[in-house]
Design a protein around this motif. Structure first.
Motif, mmCIF file in Angstrom:
data_model
loop_
_atom_site.group_PDB
_atom_site.id
_atom_site.type_symbol
_atom_site.label_atom_id
_atom_site.label_comp_id
_atom_site.label_asym_id
_atom_site.label_seq_id
_atom_site.Cartn_x
_atom_site.Cartn_y
_atom_site.Cartn_z
ATOM 1 N N ASP A 179 7.363 2.733 0.623
ATOM 2 C CA ASP A 179 8.226 1.899 -0.214
ATOM 3 C C ASP A 179 8.079 2.396 -1.646
ATOM 4 N N LEU A 180 9.052 3.142 -2.117
ATOM 5 C CA LEU A 180 8.929 3.788 -3.420
ATOM 6 C C LEU A 180 8.770 2.798 -4.565
ATOM 7 N N ARG A 181 9.350 1.612 -4.421
ATOM 8 C CA ARG A 181 9.231 0.620 -5.497
ATOM 9 C C ARG A 181 7.790 0.190 -5.708
ATOM 10 N N THR A 183 5.040 1.875 -4.630
ATOM 11 C CA THR A 183 4.074 2.972 -4.616
ATOM 12 C C THR A 183 3.352 3.055 -5.948
ATOM 13 N N GLY A 199 6.338 2.956 -8.681
ATOM 14 C CA GLY A 199 7.689 3.490 -8.608
ATOM 15 C C GLY A 199 8.746 2.562 -9.167
ATOM 16 N N GLY A 200 8.482 1.259 -9.128
ATOM 17 C CA GLY A 200 9.445 0.298 -9.653
ATOM 18 C C GLY A 200 9.696 0.424 -11.140
ATOM 19 N N GLY A 204 13.786 0.273 -11.500
ATOM 20 C CA GLY A 204 13.588 -0.628 -10.379
ATOM 21 C C GLY A 204 13.188 0.084 -9.103
ATOM 22 N N SER A 205 13.683 1.298 -8.913
ATOM 23 C CA SER A 205 13.312 2.163 -7.794
ATOM 24 C C SER A 205 13.768 3.581 -8.116
ATOM 25 N N SER A 208 17.308 4.456 -7.221
ATOM 26 C CA SER A 208 18.378 4.068 -8.154
ATOM 27 C C SER A 208 18.640 5.181 -9.161
#
Length: 263
Positions: A179-181, A183, A199-200, A204-205, A208
């Motif tokens: 989940d990159l957000r 990470t 990552g968020g 946000g990700s 995006s």
């Protein structure tokens, strides 16, 4: 040739001369009147044309200005992008010559490697996800040909989004496995922690950021190609570099990457 075109060529020449001389140029916005963002991208592309004419190739893109903090600092509400050339890439642990750069800083990123081309505008989130082959831990070396990093949005866009070089880790991870957000990243300089993030922090990700890039360059007639690298933005603030430094970015679930600078 119109004055506007000559101005853009002069500005590009000033930046190209900074690479050659190792001496930064004053901010373009202080030298040339009424430069806008469209002008800045034209200046960037003029340099890319010069590089490709000399035999260098574009191998990807980077996205900058993705954190709310940096956008606030420059008074902008949008990212920017630059081109990655083939000779920007350094292998992990190979000594990177600090003297190649003018004012280098480093930042950790989650790099995308594309398995399919992306042609915007109109690229959706699901199309972007489908185009990603895998992600890698990365360290970007950012640099500025503008004196003392006195940059506006126009200055950094014209200066290839303050690109310098990058190092990729060697362990690929599929998107479905992380989940990159969420990470998390720990960034160290000579074994001392200099930054943490997730990552968020990247729009946000990081996905995006990839969508934004595909649609933005697509509107300019450029596609993102299979095999290309995309650096979507940093998950921590930048850290300055000195000769002899060693930086490691460790990402949960993705692995680590080290950039070592020659002493």
């Amino acid at each position: 040739m119109g004055q506007a075109s000559q101005t853009l060529q002069d500005a590009a020449a000033a930046l190209l001369a900074a690479y050659e001389s190792g001496t930064a140029t004053p901010p373009l916005t202080e030298t040339y009147d009424d430069l806008g963002v469209a002008d800045a991208y034209a200046i960037q592309l003029e340099q890319v044309r010069s590089w490709t004419a000399a035999g260098r190739t574009v191998v990807g893109h980077k996205v900058g200005l993705t954190s709310a903090q940096v956008q606030k600092q420059l008074g902008v509400d949008t990212p920017d992008f630059g081109h990655l050339m083939d000779d920007f890439a350094y292998l992990e642990h190979d000594p990177i010559p600090v003297g190649r750069f003018l004012q280098p800083k480093v930042e950790p990123e989650i790099a995308f490697v594309l398995g399919k081309p992306l042609q915007g505008p109109g690229v959706t989130l699901t199309q972007a996800i489908d185009a990603v082959d895998y992600v890698l831990p990365a360290i970007e070396i950012v640099d500025s040909r503008i004196a003392d990093w006195r940059i506006t949005l126009v200055d950094t866009v014209a200066d290839n989004a303050s690109s310098g070089a990058y190092v990729l880790g060697s362990t690929p991870t599929r998107l479905e496995d992380v989940d990159l957000r969420l990470t998390g990243c720990v960034f160290t300089r000579n074994s001392q922690i200099v930054g943490t993030g997730a990552g968020g922090a990247v729009l946000g990700s990081p996905i995006s950021s990839l969508v934004w890039l595909a649609n933005t360059v697509g509107a300019l007639g450029t596609s993102l190609d299979a095999g290309h690298v995309v650096l979507p933005g940093s998950v921590t603030p930048m850290s300055p570099v000195a000769a002899g430094d060693s930086f490691t970015a460790t990402f949960a679930g993705i692995g680590s990457v080290t950039a070592r600078f020659a002493s």
